[in-house]
Write a protein that holds these residues in place. Structure first.
Motif, short mmCIF file in Angstrom:
data_model
loop_
_atom_site.label_atom_id
_atom_site.label_comp_id
_atom_site.label_asym_id
_atom_site.label_seq_id
_atom_site.Cartn_x
_atom_site.Cartn_y
_atom_site.Cartn_z
N ILE A 1 -4.65 16.11 7.65
CA ILE A 1 -5.19 14.78 7.32
C ILE A 1 -6.00 14.86 6.04
CG2 ILE A 1 -6.67 12.88 8.11
CD1 ILE A 1 -4.10 13.14 9.77
N LEU A 2 -6.84 15.88 5.91
CA LEU A 2 -7.65 16.05 4.71
C LEU A 2 -6.78 16.23 3.47
CD1 LEU A 2 -10.49 18.35 6.06
CD2 LEU A 2 -10.76 16.06 5.11
N MET B 1 0.84 -1.20 0.00
CA MET B 1 0.00 0.00 0.00
C MET B 1 0.87 1.25 0.00
SD MET B 1 -2.94 -0.76 2.79
CE MET B 1 -4.21 -1.97 2.48
N THR B 2 0.37 2.28 -0.64
CA THR B 2 1.01 3.59 -0.53
C THR B 2 0.73 4.13 0.87
OG1 THR B 2 -0.92 4.83 -1.26
CG2 THR B 2 0.60 4.05 -2.99
N SER B 3 1.43 5.16 1.24
CA SER B 3 1.19 5.74 2.57
C SER B 3 -0.22 6.32 2.68
CB SER B 3 2.25 6.78 2.90
OG SER B 3 2.25 7.84 1.97
N GLN B 4 -0.76 6.84 1.57
CA GLN B 4 -2.14 7.33 1.60
C GLN B 4 -3.11 6.17 1.83
OE1 GLN B 4 0.01 8.22 -0.81
NE2 GLN B 4 0.26 10.40 -0.48
N GLU B 5 -2.84 5.03 1.21
CA GLU B 5 -3.70 3.85 1.42
C GLU B 5 -3.57 3.34 2.85
OE1 GLU B 5 -3.81 1.99 -3.07
OE2 GLU B 5 -2.01 1.64 -1.86
N GLN B 6 -2.39 3.44 3.41
CA GLN B 6 -2.21 3.05 4.81
C GLN B 6 -3.05 3.95 5.71
OE1 GLN B 6 1.97 2.99 5.80
NE2 GLN B 6 2.47 1.76 4.00
N LEU B 7 -3.05 5.25 5.41
CA LEU B 7 -3.85 6.20 6.18
C LEU B 7 -5.34 5.83 6.10
CD1 LEU B 7 -4.11 8.82 7.83
CD2 LEU B 7 -4.17 10.06 5.65
N VAL B 8 -5.82 5.54 4.90
CA VAL B 8 -7.22 5.16 4.72
C VAL B 8 -7.54 3.90 5.52
CG1 VAL B 8 -8.91 4.34 3.03
CG2 VAL B 8 -7.47 6.28 2.48
N LEU B 9 -6.65 2.93 5.46
CA LEU B 9 -6.86 1.68 6.20
C LEU B 9 -6.98 1.94 7.70
CD1 LEU B 9 -6.94 -1.47 6.14
CD2 LEU B 9 -4.45 -1.38 6.49
N ILE C 1 -10.30 1.13 9.87
CA ILE C 1 -10.27 0.14 10.95
C ILE C 1 -10.54 0.79 12.30
CG2 ILE C 1 -8.80 -1.46 12.26
CD1 ILE C 1 -7.45 -2.19 9.63
N GLY C 2 -9.94 1.97 12.50
CA GLY C 2 -10.11 2.67 13.76
C GLY C 2 -11.40 3.44 13.88
N ASN C 3 -12.17 3.47 12.79
CA ASN C 3 -13.41 4.24 12.74
C ASN C 3 -13.15 5.68 13.19
OD1 ASN C 3 -16.16 4.56 12.18
ND2 ASN C 3 -16.73 4.13 14.29
N LEU C 4 -12.07 6.25 12.63
CA LEU C 4 -11.65 7.60 13.00
C LEU C 4 -12.06 8.60 11.94
CD1 LEU C 4 -7.99 6.70 14.03
CD2 LEU C 4 -9.89 7.19 15.58
N ASP C 5 -12.56 9.75 12.40
CA ASP C 5 -12.80 10.83 11.45
C ASP C 5 -11.53 11.69 11.39
OD1 ASP C 5 -12.83 12.72 13.58
OD2 ASP C 5 -15.01 12.67 13.72
N TYR C 6 -11.53 12.71 10.54
CA TYR C 6 -10.34 13.53 10.35
C TYR C 6 -9.94 14.27 11.62
CZ TYR C 6 -11.15 12.52 5.47
OH TYR C 6 -11.32 11.86 4.28
N ASN C 7 -10.92 14.74 12.37
CA ASN C 7 -10.62 15.46 13.61
C ASN C 7 -9.98 14.54 14.65
OD1 ASN C 7 -11.59 18.08 12.87
ND2 ASN C 7 -13.66 17.28 13.06
N GLN C 8 -10.52 13.34 14.80
CA GLN C 8 -9.95 12.39 15.75
C GLN C 8 -8.54 12.00 15.33
OE1 GLN C 8 -13.14 9.61 15.14
NE2 GLN C 8 -13.91 9.88 17.23
#
Length: 95
Positions: free
Chosen positions: A48-49, A17-25, A29-36
């Protein structure tokens, strides 16, 4: 608990995975929004955005952002497993 990044950050077909794909994963998985995610990583939500915009796909997400998110996600998963009665053990590498 440690993460085997050589296998965790792979697509089903084996491609890394690219680092962007890692971020999405991790966000998924963590059910995290951008603020969290921003709070955990110690950055602004716009950072993050920015990494999620298609125009920045070639930019690497800093490990200083990914590693705290990874730790938070795995801590959360570990807690869920523990509460469900599971004991997590580190996988030993074959000699």
């Amino acid at each position: 608990m440690t993460v085997d990044r050589s296998t965790f950050y792979r697509h089903p077909d084996g491609r890394p995975m690219t680092s962007q794909e890692q971020l999405v994963l991790l966000l998924g998985i963590g059910n995290l929004d951008y603020n969290q995610a921003a709070t955990i990583a110690g950055v602004s939500p716009t950072t993050i955005l920015t990494y999620r915009k298609p125009s920045t796909r070639s930019r690497q997400v800093s490990q200083a952002i990914l590693r705290p998110l990874e730790k938070a996600v795995f801590d959360k998963l570990s807690e869920i497993a523990h509460r469900a009665g599971y004991e997590l053990k580190a996988k030993r590498k074959a000699a």
